[in-house]
Design a protein around this motif. Structure first.
Motif, PDB file in Angstrom:
ATOM      1  N   GLY A  92       7.412  17.707 -12.873  1.00  0.00           N
ATOM      2  CA  GLY A  92       5.983  17.500 -13.055  1.00  0.00           C
ATOM      3  C   GLY A  92       5.568  16.047 -12.946  1.00  0.00           C
ATOM      4  N   GLU A  93       6.473  15.205 -12.456  1.00  0.00           N
ATOM      5  CA  GLU A  93       6.178  13.785 -12.278  1.00  0.00           C
ATOM      6  C   GLU A  93       5.767  13.520 -10.829  1.00  0.00           C
ATOM      7  N   PRO A  94       4.895  12.504 -10.590  1.00  0.00           N
ATOM      8  CA  PRO A  94       4.527  12.170  -9.207  1.00  0.00           C
ATOM      9  C   PRO A  94       5.768  11.793  -8.400  1.00  0.00           C
ATOM     10  N   VAL A  95       5.843  12.284  -7.166  1.00  0.00           N
ATOM     11  CA  VAL A  95       6.982  11.922  -6.313  1.00  0.00           C
ATOM     12  C   VAL A  95       6.877  10.439  -5.945  1.00  0.00           C
ATOM     13  N   PRO A  96       7.983   9.794  -5.625  1.00  0.00           N
ATOM     14  CA  PRO A  96       7.938   8.377  -5.238  1.00  0.00           C
ATOM     15  C   PRO A  96       7.105   8.186  -3.970  1.00  0.00           C
ATOM     16  N   PRO A  97       6.559   6.980  -3.766  1.00  0.00           N
ATOM     17  CA  PRO A  97       5.750   6.729  -2.572  1.00  0.00           C
ATOM     18  C   PRO A  97       6.593   6.763  -1.298  1.00  0.00           C
ATOM     19  N   GLY A  98       5.910   7.067  -0.187  1.00  0.00           N
ATOM     20  CA  GLY A  98       6.567   7.058   1.108  1.00  0.00           C
ATOM     21  C   GLY A  98       7.065   8.425   1.533  1.00  0.00           C
ATOM     22  N   GLU A 158      -5.852  -1.464   8.458  1.00  0.00           N
ATOM     23  CA  GLU A 158      -6.354  -2.504   7.560  1.00  0.00           C
ATOM     24  C   GLU A 158      -5.625  -2.464   6.224  1.00  0.00           C
ATOM     25  N   ALA A 159      -5.296  -1.262   5.764  1.00  0.00           N
ATOM     26  CA  ALA A 159      -4.614  -1.122   4.475  1.00  0.00           C
ATOM     27  C   ALA A 159      -3.128  -0.854   4.639  1.00  0.00           C
ATOM     28  N   PRO A 190       0.999  -1.252   2.115  1.00  0.00           N
ATOM     29  CA  PRO A 190       2.020  -0.217   2.301  1.00  0.00           C
ATOM     30  C   PRO A 190       3.156  -0.262   1.295  1.00  0.00           C
ATOM     31  N   LEU A 191       3.414  -1.447   0.715  1.00  0.00           N
ATOM     32  CA  LEU A 191       4.480  -1.562  -0.290  1.00  0.00           C
ATOM     33  C   LEU A 191       3.921  -1.568  -1.709  1.00  0.00           C
ATOM     34  N   GLY A 192       2.614  -1.306  -1.839  1.00  0.00           N
ATOM     35  CA  GLY A 192       1.990  -1.262  -3.160  1.00  0.00           C
ATOM     36  C   GLY A 192       1.348  -2.563  -3.581  1.00  0.00           C
ATOM     37  N   GLN A 193       1.596  -3.643  -2.817  1.00  0.00           N
ATOM     38  CA  GLN A 193       0.992  -4.939  -3.148  1.00  0.00           C
ATOM     39  C   GLN A 193      -0.508  -4.907  -2.852  1.00  0.00           C
ATOM     40  N   GLU A 194      -1.286  -5.714  -3.581  1.00  0.00           N
ATOM     41  CA  GLU A 194      -2.739  -5.741  -3.359  1.00  0.00           C
ATOM     42  C   GLU A 194      -3.060  -6.510  -2.088  1.00  0.00           C
ATOM     43  N   VAL A 195      -3.924  -5.926  -1.240  1.00  0.00           N
ATOM     44  CA  VAL A 195      -4.368  -6.600  -0.021  1.00  0.00           C
ATOM     45  C   VAL A 195      -5.888  -6.479   0.067  1.00  0.00           C
ATOM     46  N   THR A 196      -6.504  -7.411   0.774  1.00  0.00           N
ATOM     47  CA  THR A 196      -7.943  -7.330   1.034  1.00  0.00           C
ATOM     48  C   THR A 196      -8.133  -6.647   2.372  1.00  0.00           C
ATOM     49  N   ALA A 197      -8.746  -5.475   2.342  1.00  0.00           N
ATOM     50  CA  ALA A 197      -8.947  -4.680   3.556  1.00  0.00           C
ATOM     51  C   ALA A 197     -10.436  -4.457   3.775  1.00  0.00           C
ATOM     52  N   ARG A 209       0.604  -5.542   7.560  1.00  0.00           N
ATOM     53  CA  ARG A 209       0.563  -5.744   6.107  1.00  0.00           C
ATOM     54  C   ARG A 209       1.958  -5.893   5.491  1.00  0.00           C
ATOM     55  N   LEU A 210       3.000  -5.754   6.315  1.00  0.00           N
ATOM     56  CA  LEU A 210       4.360  -5.966   5.828  1.00  0.00           C
ATOM     57  C   LEU A 210       4.752  -7.422   6.028  1.00  0.00           C
ATOM     58  N   PRO A 211       5.587  -7.965   5.147  1.00  0.00           N
ATOM     59  CA  PRO A 211       6.107  -9.316   5.385  1.00  0.00           C
ATOM     60  C   PRO A 211       6.860  -9.355   6.715  1.00  0.00           C
ATOM     61  N   ARG A 212       6.811 -10.491   7.387  1.00  0.00           N
ATOM     62  CA  ARG A 212       7.456 -10.613   8.703  1.00  0.00           C
ATOM     63  C   ARG A 212       8.935 -10.216   8.631  1.00  0.00           C
ATOM     64  N   GLY A 213       9.317  -9.317   9.531  1.00  0.00           N
ATOM     65  CA  GLY A 213      10.720  -8.900   9.601  1.00  0.00           C
ATOM     66  C   GLY A 213      11.108  -7.835   8.603  1.00  0.00           C
ATOM     67  N   VAL A 214      10.165  -7.405   7.774  1.00  0.00           N
ATOM     68  CA  VAL A 214      10.462  -6.390   6.749  1.00  0.00           C
ATOM     69  C   VAL A 214       9.898  -5.036   7.195  1.00  0.00           C
ATOM     70  N   PHE A 215      10.738  -3.992   7.114  1.00  0.00           N
ATOM     71  CA  PHE A 215      10.270  -2.631   7.373  1.00  0.00           C
ATOM     72  C   PHE A 215      10.597  -1.775   6.157  1.00  0.00           C
ATOM     73  N   ALA A 216       9.833  -0.723   5.965  1.00  0.00           N
ATOM     74  CA  ALA A 216      10.082   0.174   4.828  1.00  0.00           C
ATOM     75  C   ALA A 216       9.819   1.610   5.268  1.00  0.00           C
ATOM     76  N   PRO A 217      10.611   2.127   6.219  1.00  0.00           N
ATOM     77  CA  PRO A 217      10.311   3.429   6.810  1.00  0.00           C
ATOM     78  C   PRO A 217      10.275   4.587   5.819  1.00  0.00           C
ATOM     79  N   LEU A 218      11.067   4.488   4.750  1.00  0.00           N
ATOM     80  CA  LEU A 218      11.137   5.600   3.792  1.00  0.00           C
ATOM     81  C   LEU A 218      10.148   5.476   2.646  1.00  0.00           C
ATOM     82  N   THR A 219       9.691   4.257   2.353  1.00  0.00           N
ATOM     83  CA  THR A 219       8.892   4.042   1.131  1.00  0.00           C
ATOM     84  C   THR A 219       7.461   3.560   1.384  1.00  0.00           C
ATOM     85  N   ALA A 220       7.135   3.130   2.603  1.00  0.00           N
ATOM     86  CA  ALA A 220       5.770   2.646   2.869  1.00  0.00           C
ATOM     87  C   ALA A 220       4.769   3.780   2.680  1.00  0.00           C
ATOM     88  N   SER A 221       3.644   3.461   2.035  1.00  0.00           N
ATOM     89  CA  SER A 221       2.668   4.482   1.621  1.00  0.00           C
ATOM     90  C   SER A 221       1.288   4.228   2.210  1.00  0.00           C
TER      91      SER A 221
END
Length: 378
Positions: free
Chosen positions: A159-165, A93-94, A71-78, A99-111
């Protein structure tokens, strides 16, 4: 002549303590200690949320692993599961909270980008039917990341991709769906969820589920506006159906990934119904004289599309007796009865200390199963 008892264990996970496979193993051990001649069949179940792939693998599907974006763009095995031409893909799974580090949330940017990569991997593996189980997500992006992974281009005014999340969708100016993977049009995509919320509004994904993912009241307001804007821009690209999908049941599932899946042509079905079909529940039910279902907490949510309610409804329709195991019980006997469950056996009846219950769930569950055997099998 004594009739051989045939028990079917069709329980979901006890979240935070036991997987569905472990629940089945512990219940089996307890039953056999008291009634050793009992015929026991285990069919771990799931309702489309986390644990869905594990349930499919336990039922004979083959596990396939891929490196995808978390969800934060890091590579995970799913993983996804495959049998014949049917794949079971679990978005958690993905893109799940786990898949977030313990205690970390990313409501606006998780993808949900990694979920799209998993769907593409299932297509690469030859799937003709994909059961897409959604739930337990860390994301509120309306499935935008998933669509991007499958070939869509979501662009800002430059014309650029919007940010993730979901937050980044506020900058969306144009959506180009012409590059979506053409194989999607030939696959039967089933959106499996126990959530029938729309995309936005008071019952939408940000308002109802955003706070669970760390969204503040301001974040919820921002996300709701961004997702409404997302649907409006997509209406320009995909026509009126994009607006219709935004208010359709299931659009708000898993942070709105249901909306993205509907845009891909998915058909929405209650997750437990889909999974019971996929796992081969009907023939197993036919063989059973007693069904044991359950999950970590039997409460009001259970009655609204969770696995035990689906199992009990199917068993009652077949005239089979059902009991349930659970960590905690928050339903009165009459509510259980209406759901088709004759009796529930909470672990807290054996060990009232909830912390100990979670820590020692396995051995306590075996003791509960021994009591079920004494009540129903001897």
């Amino acid at each position: 002549m004594q009739v051989t008892q045939r028990v079917l264990i069709a329980a979901d996970k006890f979240k935070g303590s036991l997987t569905a496979v472990e629940v089945a193993a512990r219940v089996t051990a307890g039953l056999r200690r008291v009634a050793p001649g009992t015929d026991v069949e285990a069919l771990p179940v799931a309702d489309g949320g986390d644990g869905t792939v594990a349930a499919a693998v336990a039922a004979g599907f083959e596990r396939h692993e891929r490196e995808v974006a978390g969800p934060l763009g890091q590579e995970v095995t799913a993983a996804f599961a495959l049998r014949g031409g049917t794949a079971v893909v679990e978005m958690a799974e993905a893109s799940g909270l786990q898949r977030l580090p313990r205690g970390v949330f990313a409501p606006l940017t998780a993808s949900t980008y990694g979920s799209g990569e998993l769907l593409r991997a299932a297509l690469d593996a030859g799937a003709r039917t994909i059961v897409f189980g959604v739930g337990g997500s860390a994301t509120t992006d309306g499935g935008a990341g998933m669509l991007s992974a499958l070939g869509a281009r979501l662009l800002d005014a430059d014309g650029e991709p919007v940010p993730p999340g979901g937050g980044g969708l506020a900058d969306l100016a144009r959506a180009d769906l012409s590059g979506l993977d053409p194989r999607l049009s030939a696959v039967d995509l089933v959106l499996a969820s126990d959530v029938d919320n729309p995309l936005t509004g008071p019952k939408g994904a940000p308002a109802v589920y955003g706070p669970q993912k760390g969204a503040s009241p301001d974040d919820v307001e921002l996300l709701d506006a961004a997702l409404a804007h997302f649907a409006k821009v997509l209406e320009t690209e995909a026509g009126p159906r994009a607006a219709e999908y935004a208010v359709a049941p299931g659009a708000g599932a898993a942070g709105g990934i249901g909306y993205g899946a509907l845009l891909l042509g998915a058909r929405f079905r209650p997750g437990i119904e889909v999974m019971l079909d996929v796992l081969g529940f009907a023939p197993a039910l036919e063989r059973a004289t007693l069904v044991i279902t359950g999950e970590g907490s039997l409460d009001e949510q259970t009655l609204h599309g969770k696995a035990p309610a689906g199992v009990a409804a199917a068993a009652r329709a077949a005239g089979k007796e059902v009991v349930a195991v659970c960590g905690r019980l928050a339903l009165p006997p009459e509510a259980l009865g209406r759901a088709g469950i004759r009796r529930a056996y909470p672990l807290t009846e054996v060990e009232p200390d909830v912390v100990k219950c979670i820590a020692d769930a396995g051995p306590i569950l075996e003791r509960v199963a021994e009591q079920i055997a004494r009540d129903f099998l001897t």
